[in-house]
Design a protein around this motif. Structure first.
Motif, PDB file in Angstrom:
ATOM      1  N   THR A  77      44.416  52.278  40.814  1.00 49.10           N
ATOM      2  CA  THR A  77      44.375  50.955  40.687  1.00 49.10           C
ATOM      3  C   THR A  77      45.608  50.404  40.579  1.00 49.10           C
ATOM      4  OG1 THR A  77      42.292  51.120  39.754  1.00 49.10           O
ATOM      5  CG2 THR A  77      43.466  49.051  39.565  1.00 49.10           C
ATOM      6  N   SER A  78      46.076  49.373  41.347  1.00 45.63           N
ATOM      7  CA  SER A  78      47.439  48.726  41.241  1.00 45.63           C
ATOM      8  C   SER A  78      47.256  47.522  40.237  1.00 45.63           C
ATOM      9  CB  SER A  78      47.780  48.301  42.653  1.00 45.63           C
ATOM     10  OG  SER A  78      47.908  49.501  43.717  1.00 45.63           O
ATOM     11  N   THR A  98      51.084  55.976  39.608  1.00 50.09           N
ATOM     12  CA  THR A  98      49.569  56.264  39.802  1.00 50.09           C
ATOM     13  C   THR A  98      48.833  55.499  38.776  1.00 50.09           C
ATOM     14  OG1 THR A  98      49.771  58.281  38.244  1.00 50.09           O
ATOM     15  CG2 THR A  98      50.091  58.551  40.714  1.00 50.09           C
ATOM     16  N   GLY A 130      51.100  51.371  38.753  1.00 47.32           N
ATOM     17  CA  GLY A 130      50.156  51.831  39.744  1.00 47.32           C
ATOM     18  C   GLY A 130      50.738  51.997  41.116  1.00 47.32           C
ATOM     19  N   PRO A 131      49.749  52.216  42.164  1.00 46.51           N
ATOM     20  CA  PRO A 131      50.582  52.377  43.401  1.00 46.51           C
ATOM     21  C   PRO A 131      51.306  51.234  44.006  1.00 46.51           C
ATOM     22  CG  PRO A 131      48.387  53.361  43.517  1.00 46.51           C
ATOM     23  CD  PRO A 131      48.686  52.666  42.151  1.00 46.51           C
ATOM     24  N   GLY A 132      52.268  51.268  44.587  1.00 39.87           N
ATOM     25  CA  GLY A 132      53.106  50.019  45.225  1.00 39.87           C
ATOM     26  C   GLY A 132      54.211  49.812  44.211  1.00 39.87           C
ATOM     27  N   THR A 133      54.342  50.499  43.170  1.00 40.75           N
ATOM     28  CA  THR A 133      55.377  50.278  41.952  1.00 40.75           C
ATOM     29  C   THR A 133      56.751  50.522  42.625  1.00 40.75           C
ATOM     30  OG1 THR A 133      53.998  50.333  40.418  1.00 40.75           O
ATOM     31  CG2 THR A 133      56.353  50.793  39.728  1.00 40.75           C
ATOM     32  N   HIS A 144      46.548  43.439  43.938  1.00 36.85           N
ATOM     33  CA  HIS A 144      45.516  44.488  43.070  1.00 36.85           C
ATOM     34  C   HIS A 144      44.799  45.372  44.239  1.00 36.85           C
ATOM     35  CE1 HIS A 144      42.919  45.400  39.600  1.00 36.85           C
ATOM     36  NE2 HIS A 144      42.120  45.832  40.768  1.00 36.85           N
ATOM     37  N   THR A 146      48.881  44.054  39.106  1.00 38.98           N
ATOM     38  CA  THR A 146      49.861  43.174  39.323  1.00 38.98           C
ATOM     39  C   THR A 146      50.792  42.458  38.233  1.00 38.98           C
ATOM     40  OG1 THR A 146      48.426  41.237  39.171  1.00 38.98           O
ATOM     41  CG2 THR A 146      48.511  42.501  41.346  1.00 38.98           C
ATOM     42  N   ARG A 150      42.681  48.954  44.929  1.00 39.95           N
ATOM     43  CA  ARG A 150      41.963  50.110  44.576  1.00 39.95           C
ATOM     44  C   ARG A 150      41.831  51.242  45.753  1.00 39.95           C
ATOM     45  NH1 ARG A 150      39.181  50.299  39.708  1.00 39.95           N
ATOM     46  NH2 ARG A 150      38.505  48.247  38.641  1.00 39.95           N
ATOM     47  N   PRO A 202      56.411  45.304  39.830  1.00 40.03           N
ATOM     48  CA  PRO A 202      55.253  45.772  40.029  1.00 40.03           C
ATOM     49  C   PRO A 202      54.384  45.508  41.480  1.00 40.03           C
ATOM     50  CG  PRO A 202      55.171  43.573  39.021  1.00 40.03           C
ATOM     51  CD  PRO A 202      56.737  44.104  39.191  1.00 40.03           C
ATOM     52  N   PRO A 203      53.171  46.204  41.696  1.00 43.10           N
ATOM     53  CA  PRO A 203      52.604  46.040  42.861  1.00 43.10           C
ATOM     54  C   PRO A 203      52.297  44.330  43.185  1.00 43.10           C
ATOM     55  CG  PRO A 203      51.554  47.734  41.562  1.00 43.10           C
ATOM     56  CD  PRO A 203      52.501  47.204  40.760  1.00 43.10           C
TER      57      PRO A 203
END
Length: 473
Positions: A15-16, A83, A87-90, A155, A18, A157, A151-152
């Protein structure tokens, strides 16, 4: 260390979070045991092969054991940020770390990231600062620092990316053989026709390691010329002059008959040229036992040494021959510390088929074991190779066996099948193999030009252990 499955497909949902979803004080942690495999892999990727991380014995080291790379633990922060939090996109912007204490293999390291601050700069760009710490199993801080990330933006998943299975190929099984010989005196060994680089250099290194005391048996002028060409000092080694390969084989065997050497190693001659001298009925090295060969293999995907017999000497053995071959292999397994080895008797199928002789032989051998004609081992067969090696494959076919999935010895149906099996494991599975001839009055090493140096030294170690078998365990 054998091969180890290092990673697998990751089906965990990620989960990303924001900027607006993040709060000061949020944290995430992960715990990992630092292993020798981790150290080796990190060294491979980073290029940092400082002996400090492997032996702890470098001149500049203050430690007496290997020390983990500090950035291995630092990489755990990267995993957390990408992760878990945010989370993803960081996007990683900055990392500052202070290394407070060493990490050793076996330590459990817990990495934690905690949001310390979040803000938008004068241009509205989002920035998140996280405190980073690593502690060991004693609760001691080994690393602390600060990370800054973007941050991503959304948001999301999503599933983590599946990773391939990796196997670290390391042959410490064979290395352990040489280590077992540390307390034994060098074994006087006839090197028969050492007229190529592999055999002559291997003999010299075996001598340097204290495994063998080489006696070079071959054309003296040719051996000396080769040593000069390779810049090898053989001045301290005894040379027995021989006119050709046949003469060298006979003189090497005679040295063993006279008790001047305790083992024989094949040099730059064909196996049959050496073995014809070994098996001569009048002046060979025959005993009351049947002569057979065993490969001791270090297979990266198998957790212990695997003995394969006979892939060299006996071309098409019958059931009685195979009983003797098993007994020889069991003796070697005992010398290697396996008290009751498990013997898988291989064939193409796992059922008795009167049209396949090897299945009939397997049935006879198992009954011989039941009646006490073969002792000191647990036998099962016939077993196809998959059922012998894989307990899961055996279960799938409804096979109940004390051997399937955990054999110490593989008895092959005949020489061709065994030879192909050994070479397949060597060239497709990156296995290393040490080989030894048993049943003669002294151990005989049938090394190949394709053998690696560790495999050659391991063959020497097998000979040393056999020659000192009463104290080898």
């Amino acid at each position: 260390m054998n091969a180890r499955n290092l990673s697998s497909g990751n089906d965990v949902e990620l989960t990303s979070l924001t900027f607006d979803e993040l709060e000061v004080g949020q944290s995430a942690s992960v715990s990992r045991e630092l292993t020798s495999t981790d150290i080796t892999l990190f060294a491979t990727v980073s290029g940092n092969v400082d002996p400090l991380h492997f032996s702890g014995g470098s001149a500049a080291s203050r430690f007496r054991q290997p020390v983990g790379h500090g950035m291995w633990a630092g990489s755990l922060f990267s995993g957390l940020l990408g992760t878990q939090l945010p989370g993803p996109g960081t996007i990683y912007l900055k990392q500052e770390l202070e290394f407070l204490a060493p990490m050793f293999p076996g330590d459990t390291i817990t990495a934690t990231v905690r949001i310390a601050d979040k803000a938008r700069d004068e241009k509205g760009r989002e920035r998140v600062t996280l405190a980073c710490t690593c502690t060991n199993q004693k609760g001691e801080r080994v690393i602390e620092g600060v990370a800054e990330v973007i941050p991503p933006s959304e948001h999301v998943r999503q599933a983590g990316v599946g990773l391939p299975d990796l196997h670290l190929v390391a042959h410490d099984q064979l290395d352990k053989l040489t280590a077992q010989c540390a307390s034994f005196a060098p074994l006087p060994t006839a090197i028969v026709y050492p007229c190529d680089e592999t055999s002559l250099r291997g003999a010299c290194i075996g001598a340097q390691m204290g495994l063998i005391e080489p006696v070079l048996v071959g054309p003296e002028s040719k051996v000396q010329a080769l040593a000069d060409e390779l810049d090898l000092d053989i001045s301290a080694l005894r040379i027995v002059d021989a006119s050709d390969v046949i003469d060298a084989a006979m003189k090497g065997v005679d040295l063993a008959r006279q008790g001047e050497v305790g083992a024989i190693m094949k040099g730059a001659l064909h196996t049959d040229e050496l073995m014809s001298a070994v098996v001569r009925r009048d002046k060979g090295l025959r005993t009351t036992r049947r002569i057979s060969h065993v490969f001791v293999m270090s297979v990266p995907t198998y957790p212990k040494p695997l003995l394969i017999t006979d892939a060299v000497v006996n071309i098409s053995p019958n059931a009685d021959d195979k009983a003797h071959i098993i007994n020889n292999a069991v003796e070697l397994a005992n010398v290697l510390g396996v008290e009751t080895p498990r013997v898988a008797i291989l064939s193409a199928v796992e059922t008795i088929n009167p049209k396949i002789q090897s299945t009939l032989d397997a049935a006879a051998l198992c009954k011989m074991a039941d009646r006490g004609q073969i002792t000191g081992a647990i036998l099962d067969g016939p077993l196809a190779f998959d059922n012998a090696i894989s307990a899961e494959a055996a279960r799938t076919k409804g096979i109940r066996s004390e051997v399937a999935g955990q054999p110490d010895i593989l008895l092959v149906p005949e020489l061709a099948a065994g030879n192909m099996l050994v070479k397949q494991l060597s060239f497709l599975a990156h296995a290393d193999a040490a080989g030894i001839v048993l049943g003669a009055s002294v151990p005989v090493m049938l090394t190949s030009r394709a053998d690696s140096l560790p495999a050659r030294l391991a063959s020497c170690a097998l000979a040393v252990l056999l020659a000192n078998k009463n104290g080898a365990r």
